[in-house]
Write a protein that holds these residues in place. Structure first.
Motif, mmCIF file in Angstrom:
data_model
loop_
_atom_site.group_PDB
_atom_site.id
_atom_site.type_symbol
_atom_site.label_atom_id
_atom_site.label_comp_id
_atom_site.label_asym_id
_atom_site.label_seq_id
_atom_site.Cartn_x
_atom_site.Cartn_y
_atom_site.Cartn_z
ATOM 1 N N LEU A 97 -2.240 -1.925 0.761
ATOM 2 C CA LEU A 97 -1.045 -1.395 0.292
ATOM 3 C C LEU A 97 -0.793 -1.808 -1.099
ATOM 4 C CD1 LEU A 97 1.415 0.703 0.640
ATOM 5 C CD2 LEU A 97 2.555 -1.634 1.651
ATOM 6 N N GLY A 152 6.759 0.773 2.986
ATOM 7 C CA GLY A 152 5.652 1.229 3.230
ATOM 8 C C GLY A 152 4.691 0.845 4.153
ATOM 9 N N VAL A 181 -1.720 -3.324 8.056
ATOM 10 C CA VAL A 181 -1.533 -3.456 6.602
ATOM 11 C C VAL A 181 -2.080 -4.804 6.399
ATOM 12 C CG1 VAL A 181 -0.111 -3.697 4.637
ATOM 13 C CG2 VAL A 181 0.602 -2.219 6.522
ATOM 14 N N GLY A 225 -0.761 -6.700 1.138
ATOM 15 C CA GLY A 225 0.109 -6.033 0.000
ATOM 16 C C GLY A 225 -0.450 -6.588 -1.118
#
Length: 181
Positions: free
Chosen positions: A122, A136, A147, A150
């Protein structure tokens, strides 16, 4: 000069924008010079070529996360997923609302954007309060994706976003931080 210092030297600080007392960190100079843009993208790509960090898809946050994320996805030979502001996606979506300093905002993701088990990188340009990246990540997780990290160009640690994101369990990678003013 290492790549972090090189990139940091190309980020413009705009004082008192968008409000008095704010030191705005402008990444557009990183994009305008092809050599600097290459260093920026290569720094991310080389990290995510590592097998243990390799995602299966890249997601970018509206709007500057689209610029970096789509190029990183292309260079890694992966698909790209846009996470947009509410009302911008034409197909069936899931949404997540998050708090801003004054009010709230909502981001959306197509329901078929990721599959359960996808490992998602992400990306956004900057982490301030962390609200957008957190929203998100929640959207991607609603659809069953993981995820795995990030990533952002700039971290503004004094605003607490990176600490908040790490406390939620999200691994973070940032290139440059601007502590203080």
């Amino acid at each position: 000069m290492d790549s972090t210092d090189y990139l940091k030297s190309h980020i413009r600080t705009v004082p008192d924008w968008p409000a008095p007392g704010v030191q705005f960190r402008d990444i557009t100079p990183l994009l305008q010079d092809p050599r600097v843009f290459r260093v920026l993208i290569d720094t991310f790509v080389h990290r995510y070529m590592e097998p243990s960090l390799r995602p299966t898809v890249v997601a970018g946050l509206d709007a500057r996360g689209f610029i970096i994320g789509s190029v990183v996805a292309y260079e890694l030979g992966l698909g790209f997923v846009p996470i947009r502001k509410k009302g911008k996606l034409p197909f069936t979506t899931v949404e997540e609302t998050y708090e801003l300093e004054y009010g709230s905002a909502t981001v959306e993701l197509h329901t078929d954007a990721v599959k359960p088990g996808d490992r998602v990188l992400l990306i956004d340009d900057l982490i301030a309060t962390g609200g957008t990246m957190m929203a998100g990540a929640r959207l991607l997780e609603k659809l069953g994706a993981e995820v795995m990290e990030g990533a952002a160009i700039v971290d503004l640690p004094e605003l607490g976003g990176s600490d908040r994101l790490r406390a939620s369990g999200l691994q973070l990678f940032t290139l440059v931080d601007f502590a203080g003013h």
